[in-house]
Each structure stands twice: as structure tokens, then as C-alpha cells.
Motif scaffolding. Sequence first.
Motif, PDB file in Angstrom:
ATOM      1  N   ASN A 115      38.252   2.349   6.851  1.00 12.32           N
ATOM      2  CA  ASN A 115      38.616   3.760   6.896  1.00 12.32           C
ATOM      3  C   ASN A 115      39.941   4.052   6.204  1.00 12.32           C
ATOM      4  OD1 ASN A 115      36.572   5.260   8.628  1.00 12.32           O
ATOM      5  ND2 ASN A 115      37.017   3.504   9.937  1.00 12.32           N
ATOM      6  N   ALA A 133      33.103   5.507   6.855  1.00 11.78           N
ATOM      7  CA  ALA A 133      33.763   4.693   5.830  1.00 11.78           C
ATOM      8  C   ALA A 133      32.755   3.986   4.934  1.00 11.78           C
ATOM      9  CB  ALA A 133      34.681   3.681   6.501  1.00 11.78           C
ATOM     10  N   ASN A 142      38.370  10.027   5.142  1.00  8.36           N
ATOM     11  CA  ASN A 142      37.458   9.304   4.248  1.00  8.36           C
ATOM     12  C   ASN A 142      36.877  10.247   3.192  1.00  8.36           C
ATOM     13  OD1 ASN A 142      37.798   7.039   5.872  1.00  8.36           O
ATOM     14  ND2 ASN A 142      35.898   7.352   6.996  1.00  8.36           N
TER      15      ASN A 142
END
Length: 367
Positions: free
Chosen positions: A126, A272, A301
Motif C-alpha cells: 500500500n 494495493a 493507492n
Amino acid sequence: MNDTAPLILLAAGGTGGHLFPAEALGVELIKRGFRVRLVTDARALHYSGLFTKDMIDVVPSETVRGRSPIALARTAVMLGAGTIAAFNLIRRLKPAAVVGFGGYPTVPPLVAARLAGVPGIIHDANAVLGRANRFLSSRVKAIATSLPGVLDRDPALAGKATTVGTPMRPAILEAAAVPYAPPASSGPFRLLVTGGSQGARVMSDVVPGAIERLEPALWGRLVLTQQVRQEDMARVRAVYDRLKINAELAPFFTDLPARLAANHLVISRSGAGTVAELAAIGRPSILVPLPGAIDQDQFANAGVLSQVNGAIRIVQGDFTPARLASEISALAAEPARLAAMSEAARAVGRLDAAERLADLVVKTAGI
């Protein structure tokens, strides 16, 4: 496989976002002659990939599900039991290193590694360090991040951080080799809607209404593939049948990497793994971050791609049928813009992350 080769334990939570990077690293380590095993929770027993059941060790774990004393006590007891089980496992298997990929199931193995004097490494995919990895960050020898700058505000941790990218499993690397071909002005427009490994009700609530608002001329061009939860299937299918949309609906797609590569536009959550795969393959997207997350990781993200114009980020409050229909219509009418978004996304992608992470593991373990 040589039974005397060094063993690397990979620890990951039981969702695709954690398991897929672990699989990618496992493939690379096996290629280099190492043995690998996966330490995880019971969810991963349903996973079908590199790790067969005889390569998986299940350790008790629990996620923090609430702030009540009872919930916190239950989590502490389960993680404590898991740490004891993981410590015994590590003493028996004698791994050269333990590598964690986030999620609370990684806490017991990595705490146990620290107690047993085995080098620990964590990888975080992330743009913001996850809670489990944040807890483990001071207890491991090395931290691998997917994105640069994740730990810039924390000098104590930045010193042991290395940016490697998100390791990509072989299916993603194959998909990344497929060049992006923008849609012809009157040809098929291929749209993929996915909600991540857990599915997303919001897609079933919003996307059909958006498709209904498109110009009828676009209905005939549309080739729609949508991940739909079983409980939402009938109502979603009814809309597309009424509009005569060419639509394939399923609760889960086992060949998602190939489907990402085959589509002109992807609408998705911004976990992610999803963002890293969109970047690696180079596909334009509309990203809807999961709201309510404590650290807003999905918002961050999505920002990685939206800031370079590789994606359009829409917060869930603004993700309405009217807004989505407007975005789809505009993109379908501008193939050159889609091609530019594809290039921008691909420029962020890293295809050598598994090799880079394997290098870090070997260096940290001293093998």
C-alpha cells in the motif's frame, strides 16, 4: 527440490492482495534453488496456486474487529496462541528468514521469528503502511515497500526500507506482455467491472444504472464483464437483459489477469494488488476507494495512478450512476485518451519486483 536448501517462510493473510505477492516471491525463490512454505490462516486452504496443501502451515490468528474490551481480549488471546504455535513451527523448520506480506495472520510468525532470532522482513503493497505491518515494523530487520516515500516521515524506519514494487505472479507478467489496443470508434468497447477478491456491492448498485444512462448506440458496442456477488446476480442481470447488453457476470474470475489485459477500461476498488496489477499491465481505470478505512489506504493507492492520469479516482460518495455514465461516455468517445491513460499507468508499473524482493531477502538472511 533439495531438502538441504535454505528454507524461506512466507507469511500472508488469506486474501489475494496478500497471497499473490507471496506466490510471486515464492516462484522467484524456488527458481533460485530455495525451499518455501506458506504460513497463513485457514482461509488460504481454499487458495489454488503455487502453494499446495503440503506447503501450507496454518497458525491461529485474529483480526482486530472492534474496540470493545472483549473483542480486543479475544484478538490478543488468538494472536498469543498463534505466536506460540509459530515459535514451535520455526524451531522445527529452522527457516533462514520469515517474510510477511501484511494482514494480522503475519503477526504471530514474525513475532515468533524475532523471539527465535530468525531475520524477519515485511513487504507492504500500500501507499500507507498497514496496521499489522506498522506494528511489526520495529521488530523486523528489513522493510520492503511497493512505492517510494511510504516511510519518509519516519526516519527510524526509513533507514531499513527498500522500495521494490509489488511482486507479480506469472499470470500478471504474461498479461503485461499484451499491448493495449484502444477501441475503434465504432467497434466493441470492452469494460471490466471488479470489486476485488471480496466483491463489492457498490458496483452492483451503481454500474447497471450507469449503463442504462449511456447512449443506446454505446449499448450495442459494449462488451461487459462484471464481478457480481451471488446475492446481487438476479437484479444486475435483469437490467442488462432488458437493455440487451452483451454481459458476462460471475461472482469470481479465476483468470482475472488475462481479463484485465483484454479490456479497454476497468472499474474497480483500489486495493494495493489491483492498483499494482493495473500499472504493471498498463490499463486505464476508474477507481473507487473503499470508504471508512482508518488509514485511507485505498484512497492513497488510487492516487498513485490518478496523479499521473493513468486512472480516474472517484470517492464513493460521488460514485453515482450519472457520474459514472458521464465518465464512461467521455472515455469511449476518446480512444486517444484511453491510450494515453494506458501508457501513464504502465510507466508506474514495476515488473521486476519479485527479483528485487528476492535479492533483499537473500541479503537480509545472509545466505
